[in-house]
Design a protein around this motif. Structure first.
Motif, PDB file in Angstrom:
ATOM      1  N   GLU A 242       0.833  -1.209   0.000  1.00 28.90           N
ATOM      2  CA  GLU A 242       0.000   0.000   0.000  1.00 28.90           C
ATOM      3  C   GLU A 242       0.864   1.255   0.000  1.00 28.90           C
ATOM      4  N   HIS A 243       1.927   1.256   0.834  1.00 23.20           N
ATOM      5  CA  HIS A 243       2.811   2.408   0.865  1.00 23.20           C
ATOM      6  C   HIS A 243       3.492   2.612  -0.478  1.00 23.20           C
ATOM      7  N   HIS A 244       3.927   1.507  -1.086  1.00 24.91           N
ATOM      8  CA  HIS A 244       4.597   1.580  -2.375  1.00 24.91           C
ATOM      9  C   HIS A 244       3.652   2.114  -3.452  1.00 24.91           C
ATOM     10  N   GLU A 245       2.416   1.623  -3.488  1.00 29.49           N
ATOM     11  CA  GLU A 245       1.443   2.073  -4.476  1.00 29.49           C
ATOM     12  C   GLU A 245       1.093   3.539  -4.264  1.00 29.49           C
ATOM     13  N   ALA A 246       1.007   3.936  -2.990  1.00 32.06           N
ATOM     14  CA  ALA A 246       0.690   5.341  -2.714  1.00 32.06           C
ATOM     15  C   ALA A 246       1.776   6.256  -3.257  1.00 32.06           C
ATOM     16  N   VAL A 247       3.024   5.864  -3.045  1.00 32.19           N
ATOM     17  CA  VAL A 247       4.127   6.690  -3.545  1.00 32.19           C
ATOM     18  C   VAL A 247       4.152   6.686  -5.068  1.00 32.19           C
ATOM     19  N   GLY A 259      20.273   5.508  -6.601  1.00 28.72           N
ATOM     20  CA  GLY A 259      21.209   4.734  -5.809  1.00 28.72           C
ATOM     21  C   GLY A 259      22.526   5.449  -5.638  1.00 28.72           C
ATOM     22  N   PRO A 260      23.472   4.838  -4.869  1.00 28.45           N
ATOM     23  CA  PRO A 260      24.784   5.476  -4.653  1.00 28.45           C
ATOM     24  C   PRO A 260      25.518   5.726  -5.956  1.00 28.45           C
ATOM     25  N   ASP A 261      25.265   4.886  -6.984  1.00 26.70           N
ATOM     26  CA  ASP A 261      25.935   5.068  -8.271  1.00 26.70           C
ATOM     27  C   ASP A 261      25.184   6.031  -9.175  1.00 26.70           C
ATOM     28  N   ARG A 262      24.229   6.757  -8.607  1.00 25.18           N
ATOM     29  CA  ARG A 262      23.407   7.736  -9.321  1.00 25.18           C
ATOM     30  C   ARG A 262      22.632   7.108 -10.485  1.00 25.18           C
ATOM     31  N   ARG A 263      22.213   5.874 -10.292  1.00 26.19           N
ATOM     32  CA  ARG A 263      21.315   5.219 -11.245  1.00 26.19           C
ATOM     33  C   ARG A 263      19.900   5.229 -10.667  1.00 26.19           C
ATOM     34  N   LEU A 264      18.935   5.330 -11.562  1.00 31.54           N
ATOM     35  CA  LEU A 264      17.534   5.456 -11.140  1.00 31.54           C
ATOM     36  C   LEU A 264      17.031   4.130 -10.583  1.00 31.54           C
ATOM     37  N   LEU A 265      16.527   4.213  -9.338  1.00 36.23           N
ATOM     38  CA  LEU A 265      15.929   3.040  -8.721  1.00 36.23           C
ATOM     39  C   LEU A 265      14.408   3.050  -8.822  1.00 36.23           C
ATOM     40  N   LEU A 266      13.795   4.229  -8.685  1.00 38.40           N
ATOM     41  CA  LEU A 266      12.336   4.299  -8.668  1.00 38.40           C
ATOM     42  C   LEU A 266      11.904   5.676  -9.150  1.00 38.40           C
ATOM     43  N   ALA A 267      10.860   5.694  -9.968  1.00 36.69           N
ATOM     44  CA  ALA A 267      10.228   6.945 -10.396  1.00 36.69           C
ATOM     45  C   ALA A 267       8.725   6.714 -10.379  1.00 36.69           C
ATOM     46  N   ASN A 268       8.007   7.542  -9.620  1.00 40.53           N
ATOM     47  CA  ASN A 268       6.564   7.361  -9.582  1.00 40.53           C
ATOM     48  C   ASN A 268       5.919   7.960 -10.834  1.00 40.53           C
ATOM     49  N   ASP A 269       4.583   7.758 -10.944  1.00 48.87           N
ATOM     50  CA  ASP A 269       3.880   8.173 -12.162  1.00 48.87           C
ATOM     51  C   ASP A 269       3.997   9.675 -12.403  1.00 48.87           C
ATOM     52  N   GLU A 270       3.896  10.480 -11.341  1.00 53.65           N
ATOM     53  CA  GLU A 270       3.947  11.916 -11.511  1.00 53.65           C
ATOM     54  C   GLU A 270       5.334  12.360 -11.988  1.00 53.65           C
ATOM     55  N   ALA A 271       6.396  11.731 -11.455  1.00 55.99           N
ATOM     56  CA  ALA A 271       7.742  12.074 -11.896  1.00 55.99           C
ATOM     57  C   ALA A 271       7.949  11.702 -13.360  1.00 55.99           C
ATOM     58  N   ARG A 272       7.441  10.548 -13.758  1.00 57.19           N
ATOM     59  CA  ARG A 272       7.554  10.139 -15.159  1.00 57.19           C
ATOM     60  C   ARG A 272       6.828  11.129 -16.067  1.00 57.19           C
ATOM     61  N   ARG A 273       5.639  11.577 -15.613  1.00 60.72           N
ATOM     62  CA  ARG A 273       4.885  12.530 -16.423  1.00 60.72           C
ATOM     63  C   ARG A 273       5.604  13.866 -16.517  1.00 60.72           C
ATOM     64  N   SER A 465      -4.287   4.483 -11.801  1.00 60.17           N
ATOM     65  CA  SER A 465      -5.040   4.337 -10.553  1.00 60.17           C
ATOM     66  C   SER A 465      -6.439   3.771 -10.778  1.00 60.17           C
ATOM     67  N   ALA A 466      -6.769   3.392 -12.004  1.00 56.54           N
ATOM     68  CA  ALA A 466      -8.099   2.833 -12.304  1.00 56.54           C
ATOM     69  C   ALA A 466      -8.082   1.344 -12.013  1.00 56.54           C
ATOM     70  N   GLU A 467      -8.394   0.985 -10.784  1.00 56.18           N
ATOM     71  CA  GLU A 467      -8.325  -0.417 -10.378  1.00 56.18           C
ATOM     72  C   GLU A 467      -9.321  -1.278 -11.148  1.00 56.18           C
TER      73      GLU A 467
END
Length: 938
Positions: A242-247, A259-273, A465-467
């Protein structure tokens, strides 16, 4: 047996449960293990395996029990029937001592076949033989009446003395059909039970092995799952999810984790947009410098410093960026960046321009949608209008009845299953279902289902978000999201308050999602399209009804006849069904009538009028009159119908709208015995005549007036054509020749050049003609009929001149009998001689010279007697005291069909006899000898 099987299965299930409990609660299992997800999965898999294996053992055991009993029934019946039908059994039963005759034989058969007993019984049920000698002479128990009285063989599960058994009882019948005894054979129930129980150890062993394998596999799966989930329980994993989906999806600020090597680990939908990273997973694990970000933003992220609300550019957006380092295990690692869009003010300034563009688009939609009366094309026009100025992709789904032109259902619930009719997009590699697929909305929380139920547009700004939409088709939704689909607007297509379908607008390349301001525009666009689709649906329905009516009135299968080889084509007009028709009608004397006609106008009335005319031609053809006379009858009938249509206050208008006046018809009769073709036309184009060498002619015919105009002093005229064998007679309607930009003379020239190809079958000729003259959208119906002529072999025709003398009848009859023998039709000799005797006798007595007799051997044997008189004979039913008057009655009894046709001078009475049919003699007709028949009158 049932109780024994049930208890055995129960014992096996209990043993299975014991193993499962031992495995689940073995030593070394920590208390936390069962509460973890891995422990619960292990217990569930072990329990499922136990239940499945127990059920399999139970079912297998009972199936083996049923199979063994069924085999016992089959084997017992087979043995009993074989013994009962063995040679000498009935004689032995009738002997003074059946026991001595049959006891040893029965015992030998029992031992060789493996059954438990074979008993030979008397009709009263007393045993003559038995496997237990002390039972001989006793009466068998049970109901044996089915075999002893009814003579029926049967099997049954017998319970009683001496033993419970599956037994078969078969009656023994002597040569006169009497039941002289019975044979009973069977297998005891105890033997069956032993056979089934013998399989139980194997079943138990197999089940134990399967259970051990299943529990071992469950343990391996649980161990690997425990390592991957770190021993977490379901509740803990749910909270993390739930926390992951919310973010990822719910937070309205962009979030990037590096990450420490400055590689992308996670980008949420808003950041991608906001950053234009797209919805795919390719951006993850890439270095920050490879993401296509602004150089200032890249420098900030690579520096590792913190920042708060720094303004950075991302495309045409201005972002407020904050950066914080992440700490893991007490040491600095990567960083997290949050961002929010600050370009709302700029967006507001462009809304006025968007509104103006929408008004212009609505105007264009009114012009571009509904240019045709085709349902699918109208849906395609709606999708094409919306892309790219309103949506990146657009789909239109319609109800199946709407696509067929039928009335749509009255409730939105009926729209749960739709057919995709149109799809338009910016790129061809789209992830949506293709055109033609059935699209269902079974999950009520999907935007589509909500729109259909509510009757108005529904916007889903963020598809991620359309379940409900994702639950409807998880795989398809995943593809769409990965492709970049991020926003959806769905709107039902409503006309007259009824759902016709729906339109879906998608955005993928356009970064802005659909908003509430887009709803009114989408509904207005859909309303205009729905009206056009409903108009096209109504036209489709009426067109389909007219086509169905017309095709039902046209011949579906051409009749069997030998005169011509026929091929045909019929094509309705694209703009509306017309009244063209054709027909092939067999006539007496191996002749055939070829008909083609055209009714002025299009639509249901033209098709119905065509059916009336075709029926009238069929009826008039039974009169067997020449073509010009038949057209005269048809014209007179047409005039009477039109006169009745004009009765009443609005008669003239109804006559003009619904009358038949203006219809044309071409009627031709071809005689394969002479090769003569007689043609008459009522305002219809004449036929084309193709000689065997490919020479094409258009014979000159008297055109005549169209039907219903009144003949006056200009009757229809017939033209006689002599056709060599292999000639082709081509009949057609004017729709074949005249079309867009082509006049009649040009069409005739094209037709002539196409037909001038020898050695073409009628079927090939039809294909060639349509390939040359048919336009993509014919404006009129086309009827084409190609008939290749055949000539009846002269060896299959016999003719005689008959003097008007009663003594001349017998020689003709004898000559006919000789000809039938030559043709191998001796079985028809009596019937043919009788028919000829009657017809010739009456022609001699009551007719006029010349009297001629003709026999034709075709599909039937045709007997024809012609004379110069036009007196019409009538069928009479003579009284028992009359000496004559039975002539035509006998002809009608012995012939399949008979009738009279008239020529310019005289008449011909014909009768057809079926060849090779094995016809039975007519009943209740006293027939004297053929010489005496010559004295009978009509």
């Amino acid at each position: 047996m049932t109780a024994r099987d049930g208890s055995g299965a129960g014992r096996w299930r209990n043993r299975g449960r014991g193993r499962a409990r031992t495995h689940g609660g073995g030593p070394g299992e920590r208390e936390r293990g069962l509460r973890s997800l891995a422990g619960q999965v292990f217990v569930l898999e072990a329990l499922i395996a136990l239940l499945v294996i127990a059920a399999a053992v139970f079912i297998t055991f009972h199936q083996a029990q049923r199979d063994t009993e069924r085999d016992a029934r089959v084997r017992s019946l087979a043995v009993a029937e074989a013994f009962a039908h063995a040679p000498g059994i009935d004689a032995a039963l009738m002997s003074p001592d059946p026991t001595a005759e049959l006891q040893n034989r029965a015992e030998a058969t029992r031992r060789s076949t493996g059954v438990d007993f074979i008993a030979v019984l008397s009709p009263a049920g007393v045993r003559y033989t038995d496997s237990e000698p002390e039972l001989i002479g006793r009466k068998a128990t049970g109901d044996l009446s089915r075999a002893a009285v009814d003579g029926e063989s049967f099997t049954e599960l017998f319970r009683g003395a001496p033993n419970d058994a599956v037994r078969a009882v078969v009656p023994v019948v002597d040569e006169r059909g009497r039941i002289v005894g019975m044979v009973s054979s069977g297998i005891e129930v105890e033997s069956i039970a032993h056979a089934v129980e013998g399989r139980l150890p194997l079943l138990i062993g197999a089940a134990g092995g399967a259970l051990a394998l299943a529990v071992g596999g469950a343990a391996l799966v649980s161990r690997r799952l425990r390592r991957q989930t770190h021993g977490l329980g379901p509740a803990e994993m749910t909270r993390m999810k739930e926390h992951h989906e919310a973010v990822l999806h719910a937070v309205r600020e962009g979030v990037l984790i590096l990450g420490p090597d400055r590689r992308l680990l996670l980008a949420n939908d808003e950041a991608r947009r906001l950053l234009g990273l797209g919805a795919d997973a390719d951006a993850e694990r890439r270095h920050v410098s490879e993401l296509g970000l602004d150089p200032r933003t890249v420098e900030l992220l690579e520096s590792g410093r913190s920042a708060t609300d720094e303004v950075h550019r991302a495309g045409d957006r201005l972002l407020a960026v904050s950066v914080r380092p992440t700490v893991a295990d007490g040491r600095e690692s990567g960083c997290v960046m949050t961002m929010r869009d600050t370009t709302e003010l700029a967006a507001l300034t462009g809304r006025a321009a968007v509104a103006r563009g929408r008004l212009q688009l609505l105007y264009e939609a009114g012009v571009r949608i509904g240019t045709t009366l085709e349902v699918v094309r109208t849906a395609e026009e709606l999708a094409e209008v919306a892309v790219p100025r309103f949506a990146d992709f657009a789909t239109v789904e319609l109800l199946e009845p709407v696509l067929r032109g039928e009335e749509p259902p009255g409730t939105a619930a009926a729209a749960a299953g739709l057919r995709r009719a149109a799809l338009s997009g910016l790129r061809p590699d789209q992830p949506l279902q293709p055109v033609g697929d059935t699209v269902r909305f079974d999950v009520p929380t999907t935007p589509m289902a909500k729109a259909l139920h509510a009757g108005h547009a529904v916007v889903q700004a963020e598809l991620a978000s359309a379940e409900g939409w994702r639950a409807q088709d998880p795989e398809g939704a995943a593809r769409a999201l990965a492709y970049g689909m991020h926003s959806l607007l769905t709107v039902p297509l409503l006309a007259r308050g009824v759902v016709l379908g729906m339109a879906n607008f998608w955005r993928a390349d356009t970064p802005e999602p659909f908003g509430e301001e887009d709803l009114s525009f989408a509904e207005e666009l859909a309303a205009r399209a729905a009206v056009a689709i409903d108009n096209a649906r109504r036209f489709t329905r009426e067109h389909a009804m007219a086509v169905t009516l017309q095709r039902s009135l046209l011949p579906r299968v051409l009749p069997d006849q030998s005169a011509v080889e026929v091929a045909y084509r019929y094509l309705p007009a694209k703009a509306g069904v017309g009244g063209d028709w054709f027909d092939v009608i067999p006539l007496p004397g191996a002749r055939v009538a070829l008909v083609v006609g055209d009714v002025v106008g299009h639509g249901l009335h033209a098709a119905a009028t065509m059916g009336r005319l075709r029926t009238a031609v069929h009826n008039f053809s039974t009169l067997d009159v020449p073509p010009d006379e038949l057209l005269g009858h048809l014209d007179e009938l047409t005039g009477r119908i039109d006169d009745r249509e004009s009765e009443g206050p609005d008669g003239e208008g109804r006559r003009r709208d619904e009358g038949i006046t203006g219809a044309t018809c071409l009627y031709a009769i071809y005689d394969p015995a002479s090769g003569l073709c007689t043609v008459a036309s009522a305002g219809h184009p004449g036929p084309a005549l193709v000689a065997p060498d490919g020479r094409v002619e258009f014979p000159e015919l008297s055109p005549g007036l169209p039907l219903g105009l009144g003949l006056g002093d200009v009757p229809f005229e017939a033209t006689e054509l002599r056709l060599p064998e292999g000639s082709k007679l081509v009949l057609f309607t004017d729709g074949l020749l005249e079309d867009h930009g082509r006049d009649l003379d040009t069409g005739i020239g094209l037709l002539r050049s196409t037909l001038a190809r020898p050695d073409r079958t009628p079927e090939q000729t039809c294909a060639d003609v349509l390939a040359t003259l048919l336009s993509p959208t014919p404006r009129d119906d086309i009827a084409l009929l190609v008939a290749r002529t055949r000539l009846l072999d002269r060896e299959r025709i016999a003719e005689w001149e008959v003097a008007r003398d009663p003594s001349a009848v017998s020689p003709v009859r004898n000559a006919a009998a000789a000809k039938l023998a030559e043709w191998g039709l001796d079985e028809l000799a009596f019937s043919a001689e009788l028919v000829l005797s009657e017809l010739v006798t009456n022609a001699v007595r009551y007719g006029a010279d010349p009297v001629r007799v003709r026999l034709l051997r075709d599909r039937t044997l045709i007997c024809e007697v012609s004379d110069g008189s036009s007196t019409s004979p009538h069928l009479r039913h003579a009284a028992t005291t009359d000496e004559g008057g039975r002539g035509l009655y006998l002809v009608a009894q012995y012939a399949d069909r008979w009738g009279t046709r008239y020529a310019r001078r005289g008449k011909t009475i014909w009768a057809e006899l079926r060849v090779g049919g094995g016809d039975a003699e007519p009943v209740a007709v006293a027939v004297p000898d053929l010489d005496a028949l010559e004295d009978l009158g009509w």
